[in-house]
Design an enzyme around this catalytic site. Structure first.
Site, PDB file in Angstrom:
ATOM      1  CB  ILE A   1       0.891  -1.534 -60.860  1.00  0.00           C
ATOM      2  CG1 ILE A   1       2.370  -1.728 -61.190  1.00  0.00           C
ATOM      3  CG2 ILE A   1       0.072  -2.713 -61.342  1.00  0.00           C
ATOM      4  CD1 ILE A   1       3.112  -2.572 -60.199  1.00  0.00           C
ATOM      5  CB  CYS A   2       0.531   2.360 -57.518  1.00  0.00           C
ATOM      6  SG  CYS A   2       0.813   3.789 -56.536  1.00  0.00           S
ATOM      7  N   PRO A   3       3.630   3.085 -58.790  1.00  0.00           N
ATOM      8  CG  PRO A   3       5.485   4.385 -58.112  1.00  0.00           C
ATOM      9  CD  PRO A   3       5.028   2.946 -58.289  1.00  0.00           C
TER      10      PRO A   3
END
Lengths: 84, 348
Positions: A17-19
């Protein structure tokens, strides 16, 4: 892939998932020696765009961004360790 | 049920499509001010707010819509905003970010949506609701005529005028700063229109303008269906889930729009070849679920998520949304410091 450079380290951040793909790419590069090659496997579209941009800002060199299939990409980066 | 809620299908589809193409996520936008020092998405958010502000001004002047600020319950706005900001860092995306990534097939985002829906419902309607009511009532401030404060009514100026003045000043300052810094405009290799719309990620200007325009149309569409507010997200998850669980139809403009937003993001990802079911490590899945839980509580407490407050409330000059939005940014930075900045510093 005969004309390929030798990869010193592979970072698989597929599904992350981000980041996390960005942060782990940066932290891995910082720990590598100057001139070593990092291979990043990533399938998060925003990071595929953002990693090359931010890696260059930090004086590492992007050698190649290639699509494997669908969102999956392979980014090759040459580490330029900034530390003395 | 007003049949005009179905105009939300078109609005939502366009919104989802634009979110996915523009990678429009406020978690990235705010977090990367301090983590990556990358302002690309922040600029997209800024453009979307300015475009909406100008559009709302015109619609307010012509009487198409009525400006509807969220009430100014400052305590709940500060707590809700801060908590939501913390949650979105853990979830790896804001309300719009996890929604478009749900359409891309990212399991991490799905877990976040589950948490957000479950605890959001518990907070907006269920056992946690008394806490919301208590904090909102204790800290509510209204103007003498009973309305919620905005930068316009506080200054005693009509909304449309204040909005145009603020948008004008910001645009002039922005243009001056850009010129002084000598920033180059977006460049890149020449690609066909089809490629740049459907295959490559949009630049920040295009993403901001398109999302701003969609929000203007959304306000009109939503108002026609009897809901006087532009885009939102969280409430749509809650009313949809409530309908599924209770069997009582609680679908409204927002829920129809939200479902269509997910579909729009899916179609955009599919065309671009970016759709795939993919999951992070189990530990990360637990983290994103927990992040969603916190976001759900924050949104229900603070009267909305980042879309309700920052994308839709700030262009209405609502004091509530400006305060809630500011605390959302603080929460994001607070969590990002512990999760990303400190670990990155400890390398040496």
């Amino acid at each position: 892939m005969a004309d390929e450079v030798k990869v010193d380290k592979t970072l698989d951040v597929k599904g992350e998932i981000c980041p996390n793909p960005d942060v782990r790419t940066m932290t891995t590069l910082e720990k590598m020696e100057k001139g070593q090659i990092l291979e990043v496997l990533v399938d998060y579209p925003l990071s595929v765009e953002r990693i090359p941009r931010n890696v260059e800002n930090r004086k590492h060199k992007v050698l190649k961004v290639e699509q494997i299939s669908g969102p999956e990409h392979r980014i090759l980066i040459e580490a330029k360790a900034n530390r003395e | 049920m007003n049949p005009l809620i179905f105009t939300g299908i078109a609005v939502g589809f366009a919104f989802g499509f634009a979110l996915q193409r523009g990678r429009f996520c406020m978690n990235s936008a705010f977090r990367d001010i301090i983590v990556m020092k990358d302002l690309t998405l922040l600029k997209a958010v800024g453009v979307a707010i300015l475009v909406a502000m100008i559009g709302f001004a015109v619609m307010d002047k012509t009487g198409v819509i009525t400006i509807s600020p969220v009430p100014f319950f400052w305590g709940a706005l500060m707590v809700g905003g801060f908590v939501f900001g913390i949650g979105m860092v853990l979830a790896g995306g804001c309300a719009s970010g996890i929604t478009y990534r749900l359409g891309e097939g990212m399991i991490g985002a799905m877990m976040a949506v589950l948490g957000l829906t479950l605890v959001g419902l518990m907070t907006s309607k269920g056992i946690l609701h008394p806490a919301v009511t208590a904090l909102r009532e204790a800290t509510m401030i209204t103007l003498a005529d009973g309305s919620a404060p905005t930068l316009a009514n506080l200054a005693g100026v009509p909304f449309w005028l204040m909005a145009l003045i603020i948008a004008g000043v910001v645009l002039i300052v922005w243009a001056a700063v850009t010129k002084r810094n000598g920033e180059s405009t977006e460049t890149g290799e020449k690609v066909s229109v089809y490629q740049s719309v459907f295959k490559k990620g949009w630049g920040w200007k295009a993403a901001g303008i398109v999302i701003g325009v969609i929000n203007i149309i959304a306000f009109y569409s939503s108002a026609s269906a009897g809901r006087m507010y532009p885009l939102g997200i969280c409430g749509g998850y809650w009313s949809t889930t409530n309908t599924l669980i209770t069997g009582v139809n609680q679908m409204n403009w927002l829920s129809v729009t939200l479902l269509s937003t997910i579909l729009g993001a899916f179609v955009a990802a599919k065309i671009a070849g970016e759709f795939k079911f993919r999951a992070p490590a189990p530990k990360t899945l637990v983290q994103t679920f927990f992040g969603g839980v916190i976001m759900g509580f924050g949104a229900a407490m603070g009267g909305g998520c980042n879309i309700t407050h920052i994308l839709s409330g700030v262009p209405q000059l609502a004091l509530s949304s400006i305060l809630g939005g500011a605390f959302l940014v603080f929460g994001c930075w607070f969590m990002a410091y512990f999760l990303f900045i400190r670990p990155m510093r400890n390398l040496d």
